[in-house]
Design an enzyme around this catalytic site. Sequence first.
Site, PDB file in Angstrom:
ATOM      1  CG  HIS A 274      72.976 -20.386  92.087  1.00 14.14           C
ATOM      2  ND1 HIS A 274      73.500 -19.176  92.409  1.00 14.14           N
ATOM      3  CD2 HIS A 274      73.107 -20.137  90.683  1.00 14.14           C
ATOM      4  CE1 HIS A 274      72.794 -18.172  91.215  1.00 14.14           C
ATOM      5  NE2 HIS A 274      73.421 -18.734  90.279  1.00 14.14           N
ATOM      6  CB  CYS A 275      77.479 -19.327  91.927  1.00 11.70           C
ATOM      7  SG  CYS A 275      76.554 -19.267  90.535  1.00 11.70           S
ATOM      8  CB  ILE A 276      79.633 -17.098  96.237  1.00 11.90           C
ATOM      9  CG1 ILE A 276      79.091 -16.475  94.674  1.00 11.90           C
ATOM     10  CG2 ILE A 276      80.395 -16.175  96.999  1.00 11.90           C
ATOM     11  CD1 ILE A 276      78.903 -14.321  95.252  1.00 11.90           C
ATOM     12  CB  ILE A 278      79.045 -24.619  94.993  1.00 11.92           C
ATOM     13  CG1 ILE A 278      77.718 -24.901  96.324  1.00 11.92           C
ATOM     14  CG2 ILE A 278      79.170 -25.535  94.173  1.00 11.92           C
ATOM     15  CD1 ILE A 278      77.191 -24.828  95.671  1.00 11.92           C
ATOM     16  CG  ASP A 279      80.982 -21.595  91.236  1.00 13.11           C
ATOM     17  OD1 ASP A 279      79.791 -22.167  91.627  1.00 13.11           O
ATOM     18  OD2 ASP A 279      80.111 -20.491  90.667  1.00 13.11           O
TER      19      ASP A 279
END
Length: 454
Positions: A274-276, A278-279
């Site tokens: 959910h993060c790497i 996208i962020d």
Amino acid sequence: MSALGTSLLEKIEKRTARTGVVGLGYVGLPLAVELAKAGFRTTGIDLDQRKIQAIGEGRSYIPDVTTDDVMRLHRAGTLDATTDFAIVKELDTINICVPTPLRKTKDPDMSYIISAVEAIAEHLHPGMLIVLESTTYPGTTDEVVQPLLEATGLKAGVDFFIAFSPERVDPGNPTFQTHNVPKVVGGLTPMCSQLAGALYGCAIQTIVPVSSTRVAEMVKLLENTFRAVNIGLVNELALMCDRMNIDVWEVVEAAKTKPFGFMAFYPGPGLGGHCIPIDPFYLSWKAKQSGFDPRFIELAGHINAGMPHYVVEKVGDALNTRRKAINGAKILIAGVAYKRDIDDMRESPALDVMGLLHAKGAVVSYADPFVPEVHGREWPGGFDIRRVDMTRGSISQYDCVVIATEHKAFDYAALVAEADLIVDTRNAIKEPHAHVFKLGAPRPEQQDARVPVA
């Protein structure tokens, strides 16, 4: 401190504040549970009726939260959930934990944050604390959240209080969970920071105050961009090692024996979670808005995004040794979650690998003990597909098995014994075998030449 701030701080310290969490997914539900454990009466708000029903039944749907905790807290009256934002009128604090995906153009999709804040604004009242946890670009809190809330006529930092505190959830981590991961907190004003820090301090062991919401927003992006860039580096090294007949896994294992100046990262079929994945694009987008060209970040993104294509090339190379083509081959994907021993498929590179193989004409199946079904909207194939068993006696029917996620539950000995070909993207099979092709390693027939001399 203003009278409103003093009153809210007293409520927080006495645990009489009513707390709310918007978004009851991998971030929101664990936070709601920790707040309830700390003694607050906590209400979760989510538009997914299934989540509301589960909490009402005292049942957890997140692996990192036990059903026993949800049941106990719900029965005690300290944890409940609703789809109705009207409950905001009764709350003193609200944490926003909604998704922040990317559009196809790699621009931030702020629609979930905006919808949540607009719904909160309809019932905003003086003395409330609103904390955004959703990962986003620096400036979101004061450029987006603050104006939407101030459109009610109330003034941030005076009539109500806002802060940003980045979520740091690592699904499936048995050691670090919500209560013991240090919490970075940055408020719009010192009073906002103090109130948010006090709230989190009741439920989380360590609070790390920073000077502003923008610093807190940038902290999260640095953390995950650091990982994305270093994974991009080791993925590029894997591609390089593949060309040079060097085993990248052996290289990393030897390099990490250095006790200083090195941190081990490992290659794989691409970025997931959910993060790497996208962020870094949030940071890149914001940098471009400021006239800065983030070339380093975008290069890492380009390398990581290309890894599923490299895996498919490996599958083609493996099948070629059997004089077979991808078109028409029966291929089993072992693992579709983005990392081992969890059920989370968000941005999983395994789904991209499946889609690429399907597009080339392969007959694709998958096995995953944590994911019973992949819906058509979740992978490029566009149709629903249910998992198959990967047990002894069933493996030999496939032309190739691709290990995309190294779940501990998989029987790797059975895979080695029964599979005709294996493409291992995770170094799950340590020893060399004539039919095992590894990402970033020499072809099987070249491996004997690299055995170290005793």
